[in-house]
Design a protein around this motif. Sequence first.
Motif, PDB file in Angstrom:
ATOM      1  N   PRO A  37      19.303 -18.940   4.431  1.00  0.00           N
ATOM      2  CA  PRO A  37      19.637 -19.884   5.509  1.00  0.00           C
ATOM      3  C   PRO A  37      19.355 -21.335   5.125  1.00  0.00           C
ATOM      4  N   ASP A  38      20.234 -22.230   5.581  1.00  0.00           N
ATOM      5  CA  ASP A  38      19.995 -23.665   5.474  1.00  0.00           C
ATOM      6  C   ASP A  38      19.210 -24.097   6.712  1.00  0.00           C
ATOM      7  N   VAL A  39      18.062 -24.744   6.489  1.00  0.00           N
ATOM      8  CA  VAL A  39      17.100 -24.999   7.563  1.00  0.00           C
ATOM      9  C   VAL A  39      17.023 -26.488   7.886  1.00  0.00           C
TER      10      VAL A  39
ATOM     11  N   CYS B 238      12.964 -25.542  14.774  1.00  0.00           N
ATOM     12  CA  CYS B 238      13.702 -25.297  13.539  1.00  0.00           C
ATOM     13  C   CYS B 238      14.990 -24.554  13.871  1.00  0.00           C
TER      14      CYS B 238
ATOM     15  N   TRP C 123      18.825 -23.053  11.912  1.00  0.00           N
ATOM     16  CA  TRP C 123      19.345 -22.676  10.602  1.00  0.00           C
ATOM     17  C   TRP C 123      20.800 -22.241  10.725  1.00  0.00           C
TER      18      TRP C 123
ATOM     19  N   TRP D  11      10.793 -22.947   3.952  1.00  0.00           N
ATOM     20  CA  TRP D  11      11.057 -24.379   4.091  1.00  0.00           C
ATOM     21  C   TRP D  11       9.748 -25.108   4.391  1.00  0.00           C
TER      22      TRP D  11
END
Length: 301
Positions: free
Chosen positions: A106-108, A121, A123, A192
């Motif tokens: 996942p891009d966080v 946060c 994602w 992250w």
Amino acid sequence: MCLIYIFGALVITGGVFSQDTTTLPAKQNSVRDLFVAVGSSVQIPCIDGEKKGVEWRLNNAVLFLSSVLSINNISLQDQGIYTCHQPNGDLIQRVSLHLGYPPSPPDVYCWSPSYPKRAVCSWTLTPDPIIPTHYIATYRSYSDPFSSAHQCHKWGEQDRQCVLEDLKIFESEPTLFNITAINALGSATRIWPFVFEEIVKPDPPENVVVMVISGKKLSVQWDPPTSWPDPVNFPLKYTVKFHWGKPDTARTLGPYESKKMILSGLVAGRTYHIQVSVKDFLDSGQNSDWSSTLSATIPIN
């Protein structure tokens, strides 16, 4: 939150997940769910079917005669209900083919609109898995053991967003946010790191009001965002942006510690467009997004 409910025996092989329902009662044994990764190949044998004359259909349309359904380089267009039939048309089995992707890391993105109470946060996954995907999100201080990790609870209506609470302020070590995506085709994890003060980003100011006052002036007033829990002990500062004509002529003024300011030296007959932004007083993190644009025209007389 997207959850995967699995019953019976499981079979997972190279981009294919099969929910085998042969151990379920007859009323539930009518459909077998099959999860397949886009671009892979799949072979589905017709269970208990005769070697000759067995017919496969897709959404009731005849495909071909074979005891094994074989599809190479499978695409989303291949998704549907496949049924296998005896030569006399009797149904042997029904397979629901679900196409998707195994999760990517996942891009966080993390930010704190409510410093120092909490952070949020969110994602994204590229490509989107399409099929049901479950997320496990935890967080802990860098030097803390894994066993001390806190669960990150769902925040708002978004499945891919959660809230982090009880974070320590002015820590020399980063916090580690750990997110794992799991679906029938695989799993992926991203860890992250972030420093609490570096992700501070208030929500935009609220209740912005622009009023024309005498002397070709505009009075601009606002309130701090209600999501900012303690503006007394953790004060904010504000920036005002205004323009006329094209947005690229915009000017910014500030920062201001108060909740109002006066725009003076304006031109009669001209319409001004005003927005307000806010930032932590100690310059932690970044400015909020701009408030919605308000417009006011200076009267000619």
